[in-house]
Design an enzyme around this catalytic site. Structure first.
Site, short mmCIF file in Angstrom:
data_model
loop_
_atom_site.label_atom_id
_atom_site.label_comp_id
_atom_site.label_asym_id
_atom_site.label_seq_id
_atom_site.Cartn_x
_atom_site.Cartn_y
_atom_site.Cartn_z
CE1 TYR A 143 -5.17 -5.42 7.31
CE2 TYR A 143 -2.89 -4.72 7.08
CZ TYR A 143 -3.86 -5.44 7.76
OH TYR A 143 -3.51 -6.19 8.87
CB THR A 171 6.46 -8.95 11.98
OG1 THR A 171 6.59 -9.74 13.15
CG2 THR A 171 7.42 -7.77 12.07
CG ASN A 172 4.40 -11.11 7.43
OD1 ASN A 172 4.91 -10.00 7.51
ND2 ASN A 172 3.82 -11.55 6.34
NE ARG A 215 6.50 -10.30 3.54
CZ ARG A 215 7.01 -9.64 2.50
NH1 ARG A 215 8.25 -9.19 2.54
NH2 ARG A 215 6.27 -9.40 1.43
CG ASP A 277 9.18 -11.88 -5.12
OD1 ASP A 277 8.68 -13.01 -5.00
OD2 ASP A 277 10.27 -11.65 -5.69
P1 NAP Z 1 -8.19 -13.42 11.23
O1 NAP Z 1 -7.76 -14.75 11.76
O2 NAP Z 1 -8.60 -13.32 9.82
O3 NAP Z 1 -9.36 -12.90 12.17
C1 NAP Z 1 -10.04 -11.74 11.87
C2 NAP Z 1 -11.05 -11.52 12.95
O4 NAP Z 1 -11.78 -10.31 12.66
C3 NAP Z 1 -12.09 -12.64 13.05
O5 NAP Z 1 -12.37 -12.87 14.41
C4 NAP Z 1 -13.28 -12.07 12.33
O6 NAP Z 1 -14.51 -12.57 12.81
C5 NAP Z 1 -13.15 -10.59 12.71
N1 NAP Z 1 -13.87 -9.73 11.76
C6 NAP Z 1 -13.62 -9.56 10.43
N2 NAP Z 1 -14.52 -8.72 9.90
C7 NAP Z 1 -15.36 -8.36 10.92
C8 NAP Z 1 -16.51 -7.54 11.00
N3 NAP Z 1 -16.99 -6.89 9.93
N4 NAP Z 1 -17.13 -7.43 12.19
C9 NAP Z 1 -16.67 -8.07 13.29
N5 NAP Z 1 -15.58 -8.85 13.27
C10 NAP Z 1 -14.94 -9.00 12.10
O7 NAP Z 1 -7.08 -12.32 11.45
P2 NAP Z 1 -5.84 -12.27 12.46
O8 NAP Z 1 -4.66 -12.71 11.68
O9 NAP Z 1 -6.18 -12.90 13.75
O10 NAP Z 1 -5.71 -10.69 12.65
C11 NAP Z 1 -5.90 -10.06 13.88
C12 NAP Z 1 -5.35 -8.65 13.77
O11 NAP Z 1 -3.95 -8.71 13.48
C13 NAP Z 1 -5.98 -7.84 12.64
O12 NAP Z 1 -6.22 -6.52 13.09
C14 NAP Z 1 -4.92 -7.85 11.56
O13 NAP Z 1 -5.04 -6.73 10.74
C15 NAP Z 1 -3.66 -7.87 12.36
N6 NAP Z 1 -2.44 -8.41 11.71
C16 NAP Z 1 -2.45 -9.67 11.18
C17 NAP Z 1 -1.26 -10.17 10.63
C18 NAP Z 1 -1.16 -11.58 10.08
O14 NAP Z 1 -0.09 -11.95 9.55
N7 NAP Z 1 -2.20 -12.39 10.18
C19 NAP Z 1 -0.10 -9.38 10.63
C20 NAP Z 1 -0.15 -8.12 11.19
C21 NAP Z 1 -1.31 -7.64 11.75
P3 NAP Z 1 -15.21 -13.90 12.17
O15 NAP Z 1 -14.11 -14.91 11.96
O16 NAP Z 1 -16.18 -14.30 13.21
O17 NAP Z 1 -15.81 -13.47 10.87
O1 GFB Z 2 1.95 -13.20 4.05
P1 GFB Z 2 1.94 -12.58 2.72
O2 GFB Z 2 0.85 -12.92 1.79
O3 GFB Z 2 1.90 -11.04 2.84
O4 GFB Z 2 3.35 -12.99 2.06
P2 GFB Z 2 2.90 -9.82 2.88
C1 GFB Z 2 3.62 -12.70 0.73
C2 GFB Z 2 5.02 -13.18 0.35
O5 GFB Z 2 5.07 -14.61 0.40
C3 GFB Z 2 5.35 -12.77 -1.05
C4 GFB Z 2 5.28 -15.12 -0.92
O6 GFB Z 2 6.76 -12.56 -1.19
C5 GFB Z 2 4.89 -13.99 -1.86
O7 GFB Z 2 5.59 -14.08 -3.09
N1 GFB Z 2 4.47 -16.35 -1.11
C6 GFB Z 2 4.93 -17.54 -1.56
C7 GFB Z 2 3.16 -16.51 -0.84
N2 GFB Z 2 3.95 -18.45 -1.62
C8 GFB Z 2 2.83 -17.84 -1.15
C9 GFB Z 2 1.49 -18.29 -0.95
O8 GFB Z 2 1.11 -19.44 -1.19
N3 GFB Z 2 0.62 -17.38 -0.43
C10 GFB Z 2 0.98 -16.10 -0.12
N4 GFB Z 2 0.07 -15.27 0.40
N5 GFB Z 2 2.24 -15.65 -0.33
C11 GFB Z 2 0.74 -8.78 3.79
C12 GFB Z 2 -0.03 -7.51 3.54
O9 GFB Z 2 1.86 -8.65 3.06
O10 GFB Z 2 1.17 -8.89 5.14
C13 GFB Z 2 -1.10 -7.34 4.51
O11 GFB Z 2 -0.53 -7.53 2.20
C14 GFB Z 2 -0.64 -7.59 5.96
O12 GFB Z 2 -1.58 -6.05 4.37
C15 GFB Z 2 0.20 -8.85 6.08
O13 GFB Z 2 0.09 -6.51 6.45
C16 GFB Z 2 0.85 -9.01 7.45
O14 GFB Z 2 3.83 -9.89 4.04
O15 GFB Z 2 3.52 -9.60 1.56
#
Ligand code: NAP
Ligand code: GFB
Length: 321
Positions: A143, A171-172, A215, A277
């Protein structure tokens, strides 16, 4: 400021996800402007892994601006299981969206990276200049490298064609409409779902890992407002970190405590240290954002967590899980 003629037609890829739905809400509630058209795309309308379907979506909507959110997304444990899928799907999606944007004369694209793109072995705090300095954390290299290539694509488009496409580095994040799937999702929606069930079933809450990882969390509605600002005002090709300050970095245990408080959960909390972690920290510096927007107010963390817990409980049947 944006250089286009006439009102903007903004295509939001990933418009059905966590961030897409938050942008839709803030646009409706005041961030949108008269005459603008905002189009929120979901994978059901176009699978952006496919070049043909991406072209068809651009032909249909003819955007002047693109916010590119669509991605294969997941928490730590899904990333660890599926590095190959994260790499391939995201490389294809990103190449298709940026290439079609260029071909269709889109004025500006704002793509979405993540702080996990930064090198694992690094000095802290991390800033925007450090993205390509070393390998990302091993848990999510598929990713992370796919996301880094967006920056390469943007720089080359500027160099060869003068296109001003940029990227943000959040960030997250968490909020309403997140993916609350326990196995595949991020920590915050995972904890919210697990705490909701633990309370309902009178069972202990199982946290994965030690709780010591650090985080920085951003509420999806705050991020949405920042995205609209970047689209309208930010004029650099270089990416910008969108994050709360270093002083607001929390442990996973702090996040657990906020969710437990959000639901008023009184049961036992167990930390399963047999689970990874992940990256222990990825502390990002938001000085660049603060230089542009010194007065931007982030929603207090506990308030944002409480709102998300309440949303999940109220929408349990329809929430993504
Ligand atoms: P999300 O809730 O999982 O939404 C993902 C979106 O991408 C959905 O609208 C999904 O459409 C669409 N998608 C996935 N695969 C696709 C495909 N093959 N074709 C067209 N659309 C597709 O994710 P999010 O958290 O909103 O993430 C938005 C952006 O923030 C992403 O670029 C992600 O990498 C980035 N980001 C997320 C986090 C986080 O903590 N969540 C942190 C940092 C950066 P459908 O639902 O209609 O399938
Ligand atoms: O949000 P998260 O899955 O992603 O958080 P990252 C992981 C951290 O939360 C680890 C703890 O330290 C886990 O040990 N944790 C505790 C849990 N309980 C849970 C649980 O129930 N579910 C999950 N998922 N974690 C992701 C990247 O990293 O961050 C992606 O892998 C992306 O690529 C995303 O960038 C923003 O912050 O570790």
């Amino acid at each position: 400021m944006d250089g286009s003629v006439g009102p903007m037609r903004v295509l939001v890829t990933g418009g059905s996800g966590l961030v897409g739905r938050a942008i839709e809400r803030v646009v409706k509630e005041g961030e949108g402007r008269e005459g603008e058209k905002w189009i929120f795309l979901s994978s059901k309308e176009a699978n952006l892994v496919s070049a043909e379907e991406t072209r068809a979506a651009f032909e249909k909507h003819r955007p002047t601006h693109v916010i590119h959110l669509a991605a294969m997304v997941g928490g730590l444990y899904r990333n660890m299981r599926q590095n190959l899928d994260f790499w391939r799907n995201n490389v294809h999606i990103n190449d298709n969206v940026l290439n079609m944007s260029h071909e269709f004369g889109v004025v500006k694209v704002v793509s979405c990276l993540s702080t996990c793109v930064f090198p694992d072995k690094t000095t802290y705090p991390i800033d925007e200049t450090m993205m390509h300095n070393g390998a990302p954390h091993d848990s999510n290299y598929g990713y992370a490298y796919a996301k880094r290539m967006i920056d390469v694509h943007n720089r080359a488009l500027f160099q060869q064609y003068g296109r001003k496409y940029t990227a943000v580095i959040p960030t997250n994040m968490f909020g309403a409409h997140d993916n609350f799937n326990i196995e595949d999702g991020h920590v915050m929606p995972g904890l919210i779902h697990k705490t909701y069930l633990a309370k309902k079933e009178g069972k202990p809450l199982q946290v994965w890992g030690s709780g010591r990882a650090l985080r920085q969390f951003i509420y999806s509605l705050d991020l949405a407002r920042l995205f609209v600002w970047v689209l309208r005002e930010y004029d650099e090709v270089e990416p910008i970190i969108l994050s709360v300050g270093e002083e607001d970095e929390l442990t996973v245990k702090d996040a657990v405590d906020a969710v437990v408080e959000g639901f008023g959960f009184k049961g036992e909390v167990i930390y399963d240290t047999s689970k990874s972690d992940g990256q222990i920290k990825k502390t990002a510096n938001n000085a660049k954002l603060r230089k542009y927007l010194p007065d931007f107010k982030f929603t207090p963390f506990k308030q944002a967590v409480k709102e998300t817990c309440d949303w999940f409980a109220a929408n349990y049947d329809s929430a993504r899980k």
